[in-house]
Design a protein around this motif. Structure first.
Motif, PDB file in Angstrom:
ATOM      1  N   ILE A 187       0.831  -1.202   0.000  1.00  0.00           N
ATOM      2  CA  ILE A 187       0.000   0.000   0.000  1.00  0.00           C
ATOM      3  C   ILE A 187       0.866   1.252   0.000  1.00  0.00           C
ATOM      4  N   ASP A 188       1.979   1.210   0.724  1.00  0.00           N
ATOM      5  CA  ASP A 188       2.896   2.353   0.721  1.00  0.00           C
ATOM      6  C   ASP A 188       3.457   2.602  -0.672  1.00  0.00           C
ATOM      7  N   ASP A 189       3.769   1.512  -1.392  1.00  0.00           N
ATOM      8  CA  ASP A 189       4.228   1.666  -2.779  1.00  0.00           C
ATOM      9  C   ASP A 189       3.158   2.354  -3.622  1.00  0.00           C
ATOM     10  N   LEU A 190       1.900   1.960  -3.400  1.00  0.00           N
ATOM     11  CA  LEU A 190       0.798   2.533  -4.162  1.00  0.00           C
ATOM     12  C   LEU A 190       0.620   4.015  -3.822  1.00  0.00           C
ATOM     13  N   LYS A 191       0.782   4.360  -2.552  1.00  0.00           N
ATOM     14  CA  LYS A 191       0.682   5.765  -2.151  1.00  0.00           C
ATOM     15  C   LYS A 191       1.775   6.599  -2.816  1.00  0.00           C
ATOM     16  N   ARG A 192       2.993   6.072  -2.830  1.00  0.00           N
ATOM     17  CA  ARG A 192       4.088   6.797  -3.477  1.00  0.00           C
ATOM     18  C   ARG A 192       3.843   6.961  -4.970  1.00  0.00           C
ATOM     19  N   LEU A 193       3.286   5.903  -5.597  1.00  0.00           N
ATOM     20  CA  LEU A 193       2.971   5.980  -7.021  1.00  0.00           C
ATOM     21  C   LEU A 193       1.949   7.086  -7.279  1.00  0.00           C
ATOM     22  N   ALA A 194       0.931   7.153  -6.418  1.00  0.00           N
ATOM     23  CA  ALA A 194      -0.114   8.171  -6.579  1.00  0.00           C
ATOM     24  C   ALA A 194       0.423   9.579  -6.374  1.00  0.00           C
ATOM     25  N   GLU A 195       1.503   9.687  -5.617  1.00  0.00           N
ATOM     26  CA  GLU A 195       2.099  10.998  -5.367  1.00  0.00           C
ATOM     27  C   GLU A 195       2.995  11.452  -6.513  1.00  0.00           C
ATOM     28  N   THR A 196       3.452  10.495  -7.315  1.00  0.00           N
ATOM     29  CA  THR A 196       4.445  10.837  -8.352  1.00  0.00           C
ATOM     30  C   THR A 196       3.928  10.685  -9.781  1.00  0.00           C
ATOM     31  N   LYS A 197       2.863   9.917  -9.972  1.00  0.00           N
ATOM     32  CA  LYS A 197       2.345   9.670 -11.323  1.00  0.00           C
ATOM     33  C   LYS A 197       0.862  10.054 -11.412  1.00  0.00           C
ATOM     34  N   PRO A 198       0.411  10.568 -12.552  1.00  0.00           N
ATOM     35  CA  PRO A 198      -1.023  10.854 -12.724  1.00  0.00           C
ATOM     36  C   PRO A 198      -1.855   9.570 -12.635  1.00  0.00           C
ATOM     37  N   PHE A 199      -3.007   9.682 -12.017  1.00  0.00           N
ATOM     38  CA  PHE A 199      -3.925   8.545 -11.914  1.00  0.00           C
ATOM     39  C   PHE A 199      -4.983   8.678 -12.999  1.00  0.00           C
ATOM     40  N   ILE A 200      -4.993   7.712 -13.915  1.00  0.00           N
ATOM     41  CA  ILE A 200      -5.974   7.713 -15.012  1.00  0.00           C
ATOM     42  C   ILE A 200      -7.250   7.037 -14.501  1.00  0.00           C
ATOM     43  N   ARG A 201      -8.326   7.787 -14.447  1.00  0.00           N
ATOM     44  CA  ARG A 201      -9.549   7.306 -13.803  1.00  0.00           C
ATOM     45  C   ARG A 201     -10.604   6.821 -14.790  1.00  0.00           C
ATOM     46  N   LEU A 219      -8.243   3.101   1.607  1.00  0.00           N
ATOM     47  CA  LEU A 219      -6.804   2.922   1.799  1.00  0.00           C
ATOM     48  C   LEU A 219      -6.106   4.220   2.222  1.00  0.00           C
ATOM     49  N   GLY A 220      -6.843   5.311   2.249  1.00  0.00           N
ATOM     50  CA  GLY A 220      -6.247   6.592   2.601  1.00  0.00           C
ATOM     51  C   GLY A 220      -5.380   7.175   1.518  1.00  0.00           C
ATOM     52  N   ILE A 221      -5.669   6.833   0.266  1.00  0.00           N
ATOM     53  CA  ILE A 221      -4.863   7.311  -0.861  1.00  0.00           C
ATOM     54  C   ILE A 221      -5.601   8.439  -1.574  1.00  0.00           C
ATOM     55  N   VAL A 222      -4.929   9.555  -1.708  1.00  0.00           N
ATOM     56  CA  VAL A 222      -5.499  10.690  -2.430  1.00  0.00           C
ATOM     57  C   VAL A 222      -4.721  10.855  -3.734  1.00  0.00           C
ATOM     58  N   ALA A 223      -5.355  10.538  -4.829  1.00  0.00           N
ATOM     59  CA  ALA A 223      -4.707  10.653  -6.142  1.00  0.00           C
ATOM     60  C   ALA A 223      -5.117  11.965  -6.785  1.00  0.00           C
ATOM     61  N   ALA A 224      -4.137  12.684  -7.287  1.00  0.00           N
ATOM     62  CA  ALA A 224      -4.416  13.976  -7.909  1.00  0.00           C
ATOM     63  C   ALA A 224      -5.326  13.813  -9.123  1.00  0.00           C
ATOM     64  N   GLN A 225      -6.121  14.839  -9.393  1.00  0.00           N
ATOM     65  CA  GLN A 225      -6.988  14.816 -10.563  1.00  0.00           C
ATOM     66  C   GLN A 225      -6.150  14.915 -11.830  1.00  0.00           C
ATOM     67  N   SER A 226      -6.491  14.092 -12.819  1.00  0.00           N
ATOM     68  CA  SER A 226      -5.828  14.199 -14.123  1.00  0.00           C
ATOM     69  C   SER A 226      -6.856  13.927 -15.215  1.00  0.00           C
ATOM     70  N   PHE A 227      -6.815  12.735 -15.791  1.00  0.00           N
ATOM     71  CA  PHE A 227      -7.766  12.372 -16.834  1.00  0.00           C
ATOM     72  C   PHE A 227      -8.778  11.369 -16.301  1.00  0.00           C
ATOM     73  N   GLU A 228     -10.007  11.416 -16.825  1.00  0.00           N
ATOM     74  CA  GLU A 228     -10.970  10.362 -16.543  1.00  0.00           C
ATOM     75  C   GLU A 228     -11.779  10.068 -17.799  1.00  0.00           C
ATOM     76  N   TYR A 229     -12.149   8.802 -17.952  1.00  0.00           N
ATOM     77  CA  TYR A 229     -12.808   8.350 -19.179  1.00  0.00           C
ATOM     78  C   TYR A 229     -13.929   7.369 -18.850  1.00  0.00           C
ATOM     79  N   ASP A 230     -14.884   7.288 -19.778  1.00  0.00           N
ATOM     80  CA  ASP A 230     -15.944   6.289 -19.654  1.00  0.00           C
ATOM     81  C   ASP A 230     -15.484   4.915 -20.139  1.00  0.00           C
ATOM     82  N   SER A 231     -14.676   4.900 -21.196  1.00  0.00           N
ATOM     83  CA  SER A 231     -14.411   3.636 -21.884  1.00  0.00           C
ATOM     84  C   SER A 231     -13.149   2.935 -21.380  1.00  0.00           C
ATOM     85  N   PRO A 232     -13.178   1.596 -21.292  1.00  0.00           N
ATOM     86  CA  PRO A 232     -11.980   0.831 -20.915  1.00  0.00           C
ATOM     87  C   PRO A 232     -10.819   1.080 -21.860  1.00  0.00           C
TER      88      PRO A 232
END
Length: 310
Positions: A187-201, A219-232
């Motif tokens: 989970i800590d790895d995931l938190k660090r990833l969310a802090e350094t890379k955009p989260f595609i939603r 999980l207490g993870i706050v991912a910055a806003q970036s892109f979000e899409y409807d389609s897979p």
């Protein structure tokens, strides 16, 4: 409170006689066509005009001409009789477990996995089939407003009464990373990833997007806003292009048709979370069809997942 009984100003037989007069242009010709006497036809038309309170024919013309009211009556009578003539065949189809037309909503991420098998089954149970792709939320709304007969999606509307639900499978959420990215194991790895890379939603309009955001909050993870899409496809394509990371599922990645090029999947750190896929229909309106759809698609889904190399 007792409802008032309203008597219709016509019956189907009188409409049949009226249309025969329209088509033949006269009372005598209609009587000959129907095997009736001319007085019987004339009496039926007079009674129909009396009950509707309007003249249907201009008797000054030869052959008889319709009035404006008569033209409207002809249009509506034709439609009513057409529907009436379909009732008996429809009942016979229903007796054999078939329906005339069935409209099915299919969530986007299941298109590749289920379209063929679902279509083949429905072809045996309906004269006409419409399979409509889109978001589960839209399909749920259309089911409740009777624009769809059933849907296959992520939300089974468990709090809505009057529906039947059949689970067809569950699949875990996975982490979707660009090729070459360091593996995320905790989970800590995931938190660090969310802090350094955009989260595609996945967008908040999709049930998948809602479930993923809920899990991140747990999980207490706050991912910055970036892109979000409807389609897979859009989500996977952005990750493949190195624009960030995403949380997805095997079926969503498969639907994108991007394969493993530029993409890496790994288990999502923390507690296992999965999405449930269900068939939802209005309670007991389609007989065994929803249950059979669930059986057919459950098998097809299993075969498709086994064939995935993700």
């Amino acid at each position: 409170m007792k409802l008032k009984h309203r008597t219709l100003p016509f019956d189907l037989r009188s409409l049949e006689i009226f249309l025969a007069v329209c088509e033949t242009g006269g009372m005598a010709a209609a009587a000959s066509e129907l095997g009736l006497t001319q007085p019987a036809v004339s009496q039926t038309i007079s009674e129909l005009e009396k009950r509707t309170g309007t003249d249907l024919f201009d008797r000054k013309c030869r052959p008889l001409a319709l009035t404006l009211s008569g033209s409207l009556m002809r249009q509506r009578a034709t439609a009513l009789l057409s529907d009436a003539h379909q009732i008996s065949p429809l009942l016979q189809d229903a007796k054999q477990g078939k329906v005339t037309f069935i409209r099915v909503g299919l969530v986007d991420s299941l298109n590749r996995a289920l379209t063929i098998k679902l279509s083949e089954y429905l072809q045996s149970r309906a004269g006409k089939v419409a399979i409509l792709s889109g978001l589960t939320a839209a399909h749920a709304s259309e089911l409740l407003t009777r624009k769809l007969d059933l849907f296959l999606g992520v939300d089974d509307l468990e709090e809505t009464a009057g529906l039947e639900r059949w689970e067809i499978g569950r699949e875990p959420y996975v982490l979707l990373l660009p090729a070459g990215t360091r593996m995320v194991q905790t989970i800590d790895d995931l938190k660090r990833l969310a802090e350094t890379k955009p989260f595609i939603r996945f967008s908040a309009r999709s049930q998948t997007g809602v479930e993923i955001e809920r899990h991140l909050r747990r999980l207490g993870i706050v991912a910055a806003q970036s892109f979000e899409y409807d389609s897979p496809y859009s989500v996977a394509a952005m990750v493949s292009a190195g624009q960030g990371f995403a949380i997805s599922t095997a079926l969503c990645v498969s639907e994108s048709q991007l394969g493993s090029d530029g993409l890496v999947t790994c288990p999502l750190p923390g507690p296992i979370v999965s999405r449930k896929l269900s068939v939802v229909a209005r309670f007991r309106e389609l007989g065994q069809i929803p249950r059979d759809v669930a059986d057919v698609t459950r098998i097809a889904l299993g075969e498709h997942i086994c064939a995935l190399n993700i």
